[in-house]
Design an enzyme around this catalytic site. Structure first.
Site, mmCIF file in Angstrom:
data_model
loop_
_atom_site.group_PDB
_atom_site.id
_atom_site.type_symbol
_atom_site.label_atom_id
_atom_site.label_comp_id
_atom_site.label_asym_id
_atom_site.label_seq_id
_atom_site.Cartn_x
_atom_site.Cartn_y
_atom_site.Cartn_z
ATOM 1 N N ASP A 35 0.846 -1.207 0.000
ATOM 2 C CA ASP A 35 0.000 0.000 0.000
ATOM 3 C C ASP A 35 0.877 1.252 0.000
ATOM 4 O OD1 ASP A 35 -2.184 1.627 0.067
ATOM 5 O OD2 ASP A 35 -2.727 1.231 2.148
ATOM 6 N N ARG A 90 0.212 9.011 1.285
ATOM 7 C CA ARG A 90 -0.467 9.031 2.596
ATOM 8 C C ARG A 90 0.203 8.083 3.584
ATOM 9 N NH1 ARG A 90 -3.347 6.480 -1.103
ATOM 10 N NH2 ARG A 90 -3.544 4.238 -0.841
ATOM 11 N N ASN A 91 0.964 7.113 3.070
ATOM 12 C CA ASN A 91 1.644 6.148 3.942
ATOM 13 C C ASN A 91 3.141 6.411 4.065
ATOM 14 O OD1 ASN A 91 -0.569 4.724 4.795
ATOM 15 N ND2 ASN A 91 -0.596 3.408 2.985
ATOM 16 N N ASP A 141 3.426 1.909 7.587
ATOM 17 C CA ASP A 141 2.332 0.968 7.317
ATOM 18 C C ASP A 141 2.697 -0.181 6.388
ATOM 19 O OD1 ASP A 141 0.814 2.448 8.972
ATOM 20 O OD2 ASP A 141 -0.476 3.340 7.448
#
Ligand code: ATP
Length: 498
Positions: A348, A352-353, A366
């Site tokens: 992922d 945003r991560n 993450d």
């Protein structure tokens, strides 16, 4: 010729070993054995490289420069006795990565081996440093070589290549060579041999992350919930909320609280065993967990500037230069190259991560979590339509055949580069998820964003090759991005050009 004479005169005036012989074009240090690297023996003294404040009653606080003697060495935390400074005559645990053997190169206050060129510039230009502040670092463009970076009067940083002689000496200018880096530094602190006289080592502002929160939590990383205080909500994602917290009333941490039912605890703990072993300066460190009851807490290092996506979208993003953006991309590639090396998969990867700390430091967060999260709907397509699946970041083979590999991470990395260069714009801005799924197999790819240099778009396009095998590795991506800002050798001082 003028410079040659000047340097020759300086060389003759120097009180330090000087091997320059104007008759020879290439000068060599006399054939003397180099001092051997210190061999560790019991009672070996270590120097603290950074300040450390005890986090538990079993720890020892110390300041940079204090001397310590390790009494029992375990992997990441050592039981030690203080010899000088605030820890003198006290005993307790210390983080092993905060100290270095006395008289070793690592203990030198000017030795910053892992610092990149751009980081060096930022660090030297910070307010605490005065003219002539300097550091020695590994050269990015030539493995095994070193560079000297120094702050000039006009608040500019100049870089000098440090060359090695076959028999082990060092030199910046061939006119003069030195047995050790320390001698080289001492020499240029006393004479104006470079365009700046070296004054003091660059200030070390950021201590590295310790490995684990403390000696005790390395193995027992299920920690009591009562040892955590949640102070401020930092944000929320699909699976829960994230808080700034404090552990043991001593250490700032981030705490991710997971919505009940978002994952199976056993699955998570199995995955977390791997995640906690993935330690790299560009990966968010998993410190501890609370899994005995819901909600599950995941305790990680805290990053001062939140997610890269928000950072790019806020005003800070506007002040970023292209070189900063490329450097951020190369930091993510470096963290991912480590994941690649460990045969792990992120699943992922997206802005945003990725989290941002001080000085634009970026770390990947993450990793691996996507594997254990229970999607509300097992049907991947349904989940995608419900917005639960990051379609626009996911490689076609992962969408269609559920084939997640490091190469599907490479695809996502290409999208992340697009986010970086567009200051956090939504990828495929005019298309729906469904349109993206339909168009990719037909060969559609995002066009080059406005103001994006061609070499950067070429890198993105490589990540979006149809066949996963044709996409580059993260190792390649890292060096390609580093090369983008390190290719310009002309900004090196030409003292050592010949
Ligand atoms: P999702 O989990 O749905 O993919 P997300 O990654 O944005 O979304 P979280 O990981 O839950 O969601 O994080 C939410 C926000 O909390 C982030 O956008 C970031 O601003 C903040 N945050 C998360 N972890 C940290 C951290 N370690 N340090 C500082 N801020 C953090």
């Amino acid at each position: 010729m003028e410079g040659f004479r000047e340097r020759f005169i300086l060389c003759c005036q120097s009180t330090f070993p000087c091997f320059g012989d104007p008759a020879n074009e290439f000068t060599k240090p006399p054939n003397r054995e180099l001092p051997p690297t210190p061999v560790e023996k019991p009672g070996c003294v270590y120097i603290a490289l950074y300040d450390y404040t005890a986090r538990t009653e079993n720890d020892l606080s110390f300041n940079a420069g204090d001397k310590l003697e390790p009494l029992r060495k375990e992997e990441d935390w050592w039981y030690a006795r203080g010899i000088t400074g605030i820890s003198a005559n006290k005993e307790g645990y210390i983080p092993a990565n905060y100290v270095a053997p006395e008289e070793s190169l690592d203990a030198e206050p000017w030795y910053f081996p892992e610092t990149k060129r751009l980081e060096a510039e930022k660090m030297l230009m910070s307010q605490e440093n005065k003219n002539g502040a300097f550091l020695i670092r590994n050269c990015e463009s030539q493995a095994g070589e070193l560079s000297l970076s120094a702050l000039l009067q006009n608040k500019k940083v100049k870089h000098f290549k440090i060359r090695r002689l076959d028999n082990g000496g060092y030199f910046v200018s061939r006119i003069q060579s030195f047995f050790t880096l320390k001698e080289l530094v001492e020499h240029y602190s006393n004479v104006d041999g470079l365009s700046v006289r070296l004054t003091e080592p660059c200030k070390k502002t950021m201590a590295p992350e310790t490995h684990g929160l403390s000696y005790n939590t390395v193995d027992q990383w299920e920690i009591p919930r009562s040892s955590l205080k949640l102070l401020k909500k930092l944000g929320a994602g699909q699976f829960g909320e994230v808080y700034e917290g404090i552990w043991n009333d001593s250490t700032a941490v981030a705490v991710k609280t997971l919505k009940p039912g978002s994952m199976d605890t056993k699955d998570f703990l199995r995955e977390a065993q791997i995640m906690k072993k993935l330690r790299h300066p560009k990966l968010i460190q998993l410190y501890a967990v609370c899994t005995t009851e819901e909600p599950i807490y995941i305790v990680t290092e805290l990053m001062s500037n939140g997610s890269l996506l928000e950072y790019l979208q806020k005003d800070r993003g506007a002040s970023l230069q292209m070189s900063d953006q490329i450097e951020m991309g190369s930091q993510v590639a470096s963290g991912m190259a480590f994941i690649e090396l460990q045969n792990y998969i992120h699943r992922d990867l997206a802005a945003r991560n990725v989290l941002v700390g001080d000085n634009n430091v970026c770390k990947v967060a993450d990793f691996g979590l996507a594997r254990v999260f229970q999607m509300e709907n097992e049907n991947v397509y349904e989940a995608k339509e419900g917005g639960k699946f990051p379609v626009k970041w996911t490689a076609p083979e992962a969408i269609h055949e559920n084939k997640f590999t490091i190469k599907s991470d490479v695809w996502s990395f290409g999208i992340l580069l697009y986010e970086i260069v567009t200051f956090g714009q939504m990828p495929y801005p005019t298309m729906t998820n469904f349109q993206v799924i339909q168009q990719l197999p037909k060969g559609y790819r995002m066009p080059c964003p406005l103001n994006c240099p061609k070499y950067l778009y070429d890198i993105m396009s490589e990540c979006w090759k149809d066949s996963p095998a044709d996409r580059p590795t993260f190792e390649t991506l890292q060096w390609k991005l580093e090369d983008c800002f390190d290719m310009d050798v002309s900004s090196y001082d030409d003292t050592n050009r010949y």
